[in-house]
Each structure stands twice: as structure tokens, then as C-alpha cells.
Design a protein around this motif. Structure first.
Motif, PDB file in Angstrom:
ATOM      1  N   SER A 196       0.801  -1.220   0.000  1.00 31.75           N
ATOM      2  CA  SER A 196       0.000   0.000   0.000  1.00 31.75           C
ATOM      3  C   SER A 196       0.835   1.271   0.000  1.00 31.75           C
ATOM      4  N   VAL A 197       2.130   1.158   0.334  1.00 29.06           N
ATOM      5  CA  VAL A 197       2.966   2.362   0.408  1.00 29.06           C
ATOM      6  C   VAL A 197       4.120   2.348  -0.579  1.00 29.06           C
ATOM      7  N   LYS A 198       4.286   1.249  -1.304  1.00 28.15           N
ATOM      8  CA  LYS A 198       5.365   1.181  -2.294  1.00 28.15           C
ATOM      9  C   LYS A 198       5.254   2.338  -3.273  1.00 28.15           C
ATOM     10  N   ASP A 199       6.387   2.896  -3.646  1.00 26.48           N
ATOM     11  CA  ASP A 199       6.489   4.006  -4.599  1.00 26.48           C
ATOM     12  C   ASP A 199       6.036   5.332  -4.017  1.00 26.48           C
ATOM     13  N   ARG A 200       5.569   5.336  -2.757  1.00 25.14           N
ATOM     14  CA  ARG A 200       5.181   6.591  -2.104  1.00 25.14           C
ATOM     15  C   ARG A 200       6.030   6.874  -0.874  1.00 25.14           C
ATOM     16  N   PHE A 201       6.392   5.817  -0.151  1.00 22.07           N
ATOM     17  CA  PHE A 201       7.159   5.969   1.081  1.00 22.07           C
ATOM     18  C   PHE A 201       8.572   5.448   0.861  1.00 22.07           C
ATOM     19  N   THR A 202       9.534   6.067   1.572  1.00 20.89           N
ATOM     20  CA  THR A 202      10.920   5.613   1.510  1.00 20.89           C
ATOM     21  C   THR A 202      11.495   5.557   2.917  1.00 20.89           C
ATOM     22  N   ILE A 203      12.052   4.403   3.276  1.00 24.85           N
ATOM     23  CA  ILE A 203      12.699   4.256   4.571  1.00 24.85           C
ATOM     24  C   ILE A 203      14.204   4.405   4.377  1.00 24.85           C
ATOM     25  N   SER A 204      14.842   5.066   5.331  1.00 30.05           N
ATOM     26  CA  SER A 204      16.288   5.237   5.269  1.00 30.05           C
ATOM     27  C   SER A 204      16.833   5.362   6.691  1.00 30.05           C
ATOM     28  N   ARG A 205      18.144   5.431   6.810  1.00 27.70           N
ATOM     29  CA  ARG A 205      18.737   5.544   8.136  1.00 27.70           C
ATOM     30  C   ARG A 205      20.013   6.357   8.043  1.00 27.70           C
ATOM     31  N   ASP A 206      20.518   6.783   9.199  1.00 28.21           N
ATOM     32  CA  ASP A 206      21.771   7.533   9.210  1.00 28.21           C
ATOM     33  C   ASP A 206      22.949   6.566   9.230  1.00 28.21           C
ATOM     34  N   ASN A 207      24.141   7.110   9.052  1.00 25.45           N
ATOM     35  CA  ASN A 207      25.327   6.255   8.963  1.00 25.45           C
ATOM     36  C   ASN A 207      25.604   5.502  10.260  1.00 25.45           C
ATOM     37  N   ALA A 208      25.231   6.082  11.374  1.00 27.54           N
ATOM     38  CA  ALA A 208      25.454   5.416  12.661  1.00 27.54           C
ATOM     39  C   ALA A 208      24.441   4.308  12.901  1.00 27.54           C
ATOM     40  N   LYS A 209      23.425   4.245  12.038  1.00 29.32           N
ATOM     41  CA  LYS A 209      22.377   3.216  12.117  1.00 29.32           C
ATOM     42  C   LYS A 209      21.604   3.276  13.426  1.00 29.32           C
ATOM     43  N   THR A 210      21.481   4.498  13.980  1.00 27.96           N
ATOM     44  CA  THR A 210      20.686   4.646  15.195  1.00 27.96           C
ATOM     45  C   THR A 210      19.459   5.515  14.980  1.00 27.96           C
ATOM     46  N   THR A 211      19.317   6.077  13.791  1.00 23.81           N
ATOM     47  CA  THR A 211      18.146   6.879  13.463  1.00 23.81           C
ATOM     48  C   THR A 211      17.581   6.380  12.144  1.00 23.81           C
ATOM     49  N   VAL A 212      16.295   6.160  12.143  1.00 20.80           N
ATOM     50  CA  VAL A 212      15.630   5.709  10.921  1.00 20.80           C
ATOM     51  C   VAL A 212      14.573   6.734  10.534  1.00 20.80           C
ATOM     52  N   TYR A 213      14.418   6.924   9.246  1.00 21.42           N
ATOM     53  CA  TYR A 213      13.503   7.920   8.722  1.00 21.42           C
ATOM     54  C   TYR A 213      12.448   7.248   7.840  1.00 21.42           C
ATOM     55  N   LEU A 214      11.304   7.892   7.734  1.00 27.40           N
ATOM     56  CA  LEU A 214      10.279   7.454   6.803  1.00 27.40           C
ATOM     57  C   LEU A 214       9.790   8.689   6.059  1.00 27.40           C
ATOM     58  N   GLN A 215      10.187   8.801   4.806  1.00 31.42           N
ATOM     59  CA  GLN A 215       9.702   9.874   3.951  1.00 31.42           C
ATOM     60  C   GLN A 215       8.403   9.420   3.316  1.00 31.42           C
ATOM     61  N   MET A 216       7.350  10.168   3.571  1.00 27.74           N
ATOM     62  CA  MET A 216       6.023   9.802   3.084  1.00 27.74           C
ATOM     63  C   MET A 216       5.543  10.860   2.100  1.00 27.74           C
ATOM     64  N   ASN A 217       5.355  10.464   0.863  1.00 33.75           N
ATOM     65  CA  ASN A 217       4.876  11.360  -0.177  1.00 33.75           C
ATOM     66  C   ASN A 217       3.510  10.914  -0.676  1.00 33.75           C
ATOM     67  N   SER A 218       2.846  11.808  -1.375  1.00 35.98           N
ATOM     68  CA  SER A 218       1.522  11.500  -1.948  1.00 35.98           C
ATOM     69  C   SER A 218       0.602  10.871  -0.899  1.00 35.98           C
ATOM     70  N   LEU A 219       0.556  11.477   0.248  1.00 34.73           N
ATOM     71  CA  LEU A 219      -0.227  10.918   1.358  1.00 34.73           C
ATOM     72  C   LEU A 219      -1.715  10.902   1.030  1.00 34.73           C
ATOM     73  N   GLU A 220      -2.356   9.865   1.500  1.00 32.91           N
ATOM     74  CA  GLU A 220      -3.780   9.648   1.275  1.00 32.91           C
ATOM     75  C   GLU A 220      -4.497   9.570   2.621  1.00 32.91           C
TER      76      GLU A 220
END
Length: 116
Positions: free
Chosen positions: A62-86
Motif C-alpha cells: 500500500s505504500v510502495k512508490d510513495r514511502f521511503t525508509i532510510s537511516r543515518d550512517n550510525a544506524k541509530t536513526t531511521v527515517y520514513l519519507q512519506m509522499n503523496s499521502l492519502e
């Protein structure tokens, strides 16, 4: 003690974007995986996206192609970029971290509301 603190939730109009962050502390040997789950009112908690220690990612259909998960180099912070929100993305979003001992930790959640 492992702690996960989420931030970045809020109210956004349909089609808009938000970026969630989850900062982890108290971990020594690193996580097996970190990710995001969500729970809408009256529904069960569901997987949104995860990122493994090796950098592999998994997304809910349901979120493929809209959301992107990533993390910082220290691998202690994770992000979720959410686009085209519904409106269907409205939920409380929870950060999850799984240690190498396969113990799961959860944040307290951050509310995302998609509404005009």
C-alpha cells in the motif's frame, strides 16, 4: 535500556508529504532491523516498512512508490519519507527496532492525520 523516540507526525492535506524520524538510544551491538508500523483506529497494527542491518528494505504494498525508509550512517536513526499521502494513511506510526537477540522494542508512536 533501549529507547525509541519518534517525531515528525502531524496534520497534512491529501497529496502532501511528511518525514518521520526515530532516534534510538541504549543499544550497544546494533539492531538486526529497524522499521515503521502503523495502526489506524479500529484496525490492527500493520507493517509499513523495514530496513535491515544490511540495508535491505521491505515495504507494504500500500505504500510502495510513495514511502521511503532510510537511516543515518550510525544506524541509530531511521527515517520514513512519506509522499503523496492519502486519507487511508491516517494512523499512529510506531517505530520498531529488533536487536540481534531478536528482542523487539517499540516507540510510543506519532500521529499522522491526512485530511483536507
Amino acid at each position: 535500556q533501549v529507547q525509541l523516540v519518534e517525531s515528525g507526525g502531524g496534520l497534512v492535506q491529501p497529496g502532501g508529504s511528511l518525514r518521520l524520524s526515530c532516534a534510538a538510544s541504549g543499544i550497544i551491538f546494533g539492531f538486526n532491523a529497524m522499521g515503521w508500523y502503523r495502526q489506524a483506529p479500529g484496525k490492527e497494527r500493520e507493517l509499513v516498512a523495514i530496513i535491515t542491518s544490511g540495508g535491505s528494505t521491505i515495504y507494504a504494498d500500500s505504500v510502495k512508490d510513495r514511502f521511503t525508509i532510510s537511516r543515518d550512517n550510525a544506524k541509530t536513526t531511521v527515517y520514513l519519507q512519506m509522499n503523496s499521502l492519502e486519507p487511508e494513511d491516517t494512523a499512529t506510526y510506531y517505530c520498531n527496532a529488533q536487536t540481534r537477540a531478536l528482542i523487539n522494542y517499540w516507540g510510543k508512536g506519532t500521529l499522522v492525520t491526512v485530511s483536507s
